[in-house]
Design a protein around this motif. Structure first.
Motif, short mmCIF file in Angstrom:
data_model
loop_
_atom_site.label_atom_id
_atom_site.label_comp_id
_atom_site.label_asym_id
_atom_site.label_seq_id
_atom_site.Cartn_x
_atom_site.Cartn_y
_atom_site.Cartn_z
N VAL A 170 -14.90 9.70 33.57
CA VAL A 170 -14.71 8.25 33.59
C VAL A 170 -13.74 7.94 34.72
CG1 VAL A 170 -15.23 7.92 31.14
CG2 VAL A 170 -12.89 8.45 31.85
N ALA A 171 -13.42 6.67 34.89
CA ALA A 171 -12.60 6.27 36.03
C ALA A 171 -11.22 6.92 36.00
CB ALA A 171 -12.47 4.74 36.07
N ALA B 149 -6.58 10.80 28.08
CA ALA B 149 -6.48 12.02 27.27
C ALA B 149 -7.75 12.28 26.47
CB ALA B 149 -5.27 11.92 26.34
N THR B 150 -8.26 11.24 25.81
CA THR B 150 -9.45 11.43 24.97
C THR B 150 -10.69 11.79 25.78
OG1 THR B 150 -8.56 9.94 23.28
CG2 THR B 150 -10.93 10.35 23.25
N PRO B 151 -11.04 11.06 26.86
CA PRO B 151 -12.20 11.50 27.65
C PRO B 151 -12.02 12.89 28.26
CG PRO B 151 -11.65 9.23 28.16
CD PRO B 151 -10.53 9.77 27.32
N ALA B 152 -10.79 13.25 28.63
CA ALA B 152 -10.57 14.55 29.25
C ALA B 152 -10.73 15.69 28.25
CB ALA B 152 -9.19 14.60 29.89
N LEU B 153 -10.22 15.52 27.02
CA LEU B 153 -10.25 16.59 26.03
C LEU B 153 -11.55 16.60 25.23
CD1 LEU B 153 -6.58 16.36 24.69
CD2 LEU B 153 -7.52 18.02 26.30
N ILE B 154 -12.10 15.44 24.91
CA ILE B 154 -13.32 15.37 24.11
C ILE B 154 -14.56 15.37 25.00
CG2 ILE B 154 -14.59 14.03 22.39
CD1 ILE B 154 -12.08 15.29 21.30
N SER C 104 0.78 11.16 18.10
CA SER C 104 0.57 11.28 19.54
C SER C 104 -0.91 11.32 19.86
CB SER C 104 1.26 12.54 20.06
OG SER C 104 0.89 12.80 21.39
N ALA C 105 -1.29 10.69 20.98
CA ALA C 105 -2.70 10.65 21.37
C ALA C 105 -3.25 12.04 21.63
CB ALA C 105 -2.87 9.78 22.62
N VAL C 106 -2.43 12.92 22.21
CA VAL C 106 -2.89 14.28 22.49
C VAL C 106 -3.09 15.06 21.20
CG1 VAL C 106 -2.29 16.43 23.64
CG2 VAL C 106 -1.75 14.25 24.74
N VAL C 107 -2.14 14.95 20.26
CA VAL C 107 -2.26 15.66 18.98
C VAL C 107 -3.47 15.16 18.21
CG1 VAL C 107 -1.12 16.11 16.77
CG2 VAL C 107 0.21 16.10 18.89
N LEU D 66 -12.14 7.34 20.17
CA LEU D 66 -11.42 6.16 20.65
C LEU D 66 -11.46 5.03 19.62
CD1 LEU D 66 -12.36 5.99 24.45
CD2 LEU D 66 -10.13 6.49 23.44
N ILE D 67 -12.57 4.88 18.91
CA ILE D 67 -12.63 3.87 17.86
C ILE D 67 -11.60 4.18 16.78
CG2 ILE D 67 -14.04 2.99 15.95
CD1 ILE D 67 -16.45 3.13 17.79
N HIS D 68 -11.51 5.44 16.40
CA HIS D 68 -10.51 5.84 15.39
C HIS D 68 -9.09 5.53 15.85
CE1 HIS D 68 -7.69 8.98 13.79
NE2 HIS D 68 -8.14 8.48 12.66
N ALA D 69 -8.85 5.68 17.15
CA ALA D 69 -7.50 5.46 17.67
C ALA D 69 -7.17 3.98 17.84
CB ALA D 69 -7.34 6.18 19.01
#
Length: 299
Positions: free
Chosen positions: A249-250, A237-242, A126-129, A171-174
């Protein structure tokens, strides 16, 4: 007799096209119902005005929200940051994914299967996990920060989290598996004997890669980079948590407008503009790369 023989293929082509249209009709209706209609409703919502004092939408419709987003430096910074983030993630994913896909392609079948499973592992989480795991690694007391401090590459008071480049790395890792899969698909059409023949004739590994492999995997690079750019530009999710609250971002800006300030027209405007910019960049980039592919292949 001749007229019958001429009309027969036309009837077959017509019946085939009609059957194809009937087969595409359910998917097309589902696409219209789940995507096109909500986007049209979002576009209509963006035309409404909003009263800040009463937090209510006004019935008057205009392009005021679009003018405000395009002129206001605050929103300009958000969209420029979003485009810069998407571009950095796309370049990083291509730089890492294309050589990795080629290395896996040249492996023996047993090792190839193992490394493909490891490569696709981020897509199974999961993206969040996954993002929460990265937030632990990038925290001030995390493994990555501790190693960098021990090597003397970072100050002990420095913070890896809540930065632009931390979001880029996560994001690159994902998204790098998408590039690897796209390039892997293109590599399946390459005859390994052509590379071996070039090596036997005196060409180096770099020459073989540049003159034989790269022109044939460009379609895979194109599709992988387009998916990476679109997904990273619209990531939430990634910009919000990281990235935190300050690195907007937009997608996070639209979320704040919808749920925090309750300015639904402005949130819809940001979402529509993000979609239009995505389509514009993808269309221009696709045309440029397609022309380059045709030129390299001599078409």
């Amino acid at each position: 007799m001749n007229q019958v023989s001429v009309l027969a293929p036309r009837r077959k082509a017509f019946s085939f096209s009609s059957r194809a249209l009937l087969l595409l009709l359910p998917a097309s209706l589902l696409f219209i119902a789940l995507l096109a209609i909500p986007m049209l409703m979002m576009g209509e919502l963006s035309l409404y005005s909003f009263d800040i004092t009463t937090s209510t939408m006004l019935p008057a419709r205009s392009l005021h929200n679009y003018a405000l987003v395009l002129v206001d430096p605050y929103y300009q910074t958000i969209f420029l940051r979003t485009l810069g983030l998407a571009l950095a993630v796309t370049v990083g994913a291509v730089v890492l994914g294309v050589p990795e896909a080629y290395i896996i392609y040249r492996m023996r079948p047993r090792w190839r299967t193992c490394f493909l499973i490891l490569t696709l592992a981020p897509l199974l989480i999961s993206a969040v996990v996954r993002t929460l795991g990265w937030s632990i690694l990038l925290s001030q007391n995390g493994i990555i920060g501790s190693v960098l401090v021990w090597l003397g590459l970072m100050d002990s008071n420095a913070q890896l989290l809540f930065s632009f480049w931390a979001v880029v790395v996560v994001l690159i890792h994902a998204l790098v598996p998408l590039v690897i899969l796209s390039v892997w698909t293109s590599l399946q059409g390459i005859d390994p004997q052509s590379c071996d023949a070039a090596l036997s004739l005196g060409a180096g590994q770099l020459t073989v890669w540049r003159r034989i492999v790269l022109p044939q995997v460009l379609p895979g690079v194109l599709s992988g980079s387009l998916m990476t750019f679109a997904l990273s530009a619209s990531a939430f999710a990634t910009p919000a948590l990281i990235g935190g609250r300050r690195l907007k971002v937009a997608a996070t800006a639209a979320y704040d407008e919808f749920l925090n300030t309750l300015n639904w027209p402005m949130g819809a405007t940001i979402a529509v503009l993000l979609l239009l910019i995505n389509l514009l960049v993808i269309g221009v980039y696709g045309k440029l790369v397609e022309r380059r592919i045709q030129k390299r292949l001599g078409r």
